[in-house]
Design a protein around this motif. Structure first.
Motif, mmCIF file in Angstrom:
data_model
loop_
_atom_site.group_PDB
_atom_site.id
_atom_site.type_symbol
_atom_site.label_atom_id
_atom_site.label_comp_id
_atom_site.label_asym_id
_atom_site.label_seq_id
_atom_site.Cartn_x
_atom_site.Cartn_y
_atom_site.Cartn_z
ATOM 1 N N ASN A 42 0.859 -1.175 0.000
ATOM 2 C CA ASN A 42 0.000 0.000 0.000
ATOM 3 C C ASN A 42 0.902 1.234 0.000
ATOM 4 N N LYS A 49 0.790 3.552 3.059
ATOM 5 C CA LYS A 49 1.340 2.938 4.268
ATOM 6 C C LYS A 49 2.858 2.844 4.177
ATOM 7 N N TYR A 105 -2.390 7.177 6.287
ATOM 8 C CA TYR A 105 -1.931 6.123 7.179
ATOM 9 C C TYR A 105 -1.125 6.657 8.355
ATOM 10 N N LYS A 151 -3.296 8.165 10.972
ATOM 11 C CA LYS A 151 -4.132 7.127 11.577
ATOM 12 C C LYS A 151 -3.315 6.249 12.519
ATOM 13 N N GLU A 169 -4.629 -0.907 7.270
ATOM 14 C CA GLU A 169 -4.459 -0.498 5.871
ATOM 15 C C GLU A 169 -3.276 -1.209 5.203
ATOM 16 N N ARG A 178 -8.707 1.604 3.214
ATOM 17 C CA ARG A 178 -8.955 2.969 3.702
ATOM 18 C C ARG A 178 -9.879 2.878 4.907
#
Length: 287
Positions: free
Chosen positions: A32, A35, A100, A103, A250, A256
């Motif tokens: 990802n 990420k 990311y 988060k 993620e 997401r």
């Protein structure tokens, strides 16, 4: 001409597939892209992390008043939020909080709130950890859990998430590396060994690097040798639920997660950690 275009297309496709296949076998960073950027950013943060923590010890910044205690801990945490919040939206097209890296910090903040509010009471009463910040007047800790002989300075709620972002990034990279190599039937076993090994290593290293002579007037363990040998196993229980759960965050391209899922997962991991360290307390009191 058509044949040439087809051959070139096949060639490019084969190259891409070969690259993806190679990356799928034994890679460190997430597939990802958002990420992967966050993981590299957290690694780039390490020199700042170590420098600020070393400066706190070298300059005697542990013995400060409430304002400076809060300031130095916010200085450790805020770059992890501000830098991705400024840099990533222009690249991803998402809101500043929908990336990311931000988060991940939110996950750690929620998780560490539980770990600090409740878990520090175990560190005080089971592991013999001592906080002594005579100039700090703002504190927050559990009203019923623990003996209540010590309090938790409010600034520690901004300190712990920065430490845990570092630990969990290293753990996720190690887990991914193990999970993406050709290990066949051994993969689950190697994953478990990696989680347990990194959990113990992070617990041991933090204790050894933070419980220093320079910090001793304000932070220490009553029996450092016992803490390193046995207490590190206890501390590792914090990471046994959080490492695998954070790994999922993620992880796949296109993932997401909504903020609500981040909060609920962190809360779940926090409750699991408290259960584990409470179980571990039965054994620690007999060592």
């Amino acid at each position: 001409m058509t044949q040439t275009v087809i051959e070139q297309t096949v060639s490019v496709t084969s190259t891409v597939l070969a690259t993806d296949e190679g990356r799928q076998r034994g890679h460190w960073f997430s597939t990802n892209p958002d990420k992967a950027w966050g993981e590299k950013f957290f690694l780039a943060y390490l020199p700042y992390f170590f420098a600020l923590n070393y400066a706190k010890q070298l300059m005697g910044w542990m013995n400060v008043n409430t304002f400076w205690h809060m300031t130095q801990n916010l200085a450790l945490l805020l770059p992890l939020i501000i830098i991705p919040a400024v840099l990533r939206p222009a690249v991803t097209g998402r809101a500043w909080w929908d990336n990311y890296a931000v988060k991940m910090v939110l996950w750690m903040f929620v998780y560490n709130f539980i770990g600090t509010y409740f878990g520090c009471e175990y560190f005080f009463d089971v592991l013999g950890m001592v906080y002594y910040f005579p100039q700090v007047t703002l504190s927050l800790d559990s009203a019923l859990m623990g003996s209540g002989q010590q309090v938790i300075p409010l600034g520690m709620y901004f300190n712990a998430p920065a430490f845990f972002v570092v630990y969990h990034t290293i753990a996720v990279l190690m887990m991914r590396r193990i999970r993406t190599i050709d290990s066949g039937a051994l993969k689950p076993v190697l994953t478990v060994v990696t989680v347990v090994g990194v959990a113990y290593l992070m617990a041991f290293l933090e204790t050894r690097l933070v419980a220093t002579d320079a910090n001793k007037p304000y932070f220490w363990y009553k029996d450092l040798g016992w803490m390193l040998k046995y207490g590190s196993l206890f501390y590792a229980c914090y990471f046994l639920p959080s490492f695998p759960m954070v790994f999922r965050l993620e992880e796949k391209p296109g993932d997401r997660w909504p903020v609500s899922k981040i909060v609920f997962e962190a809360l779940a991991a926090g409750v699991l950690a408290i259960v584990l360290i409470d179980f571990a307390t039965h054994f620690m009191r007999n060592t």
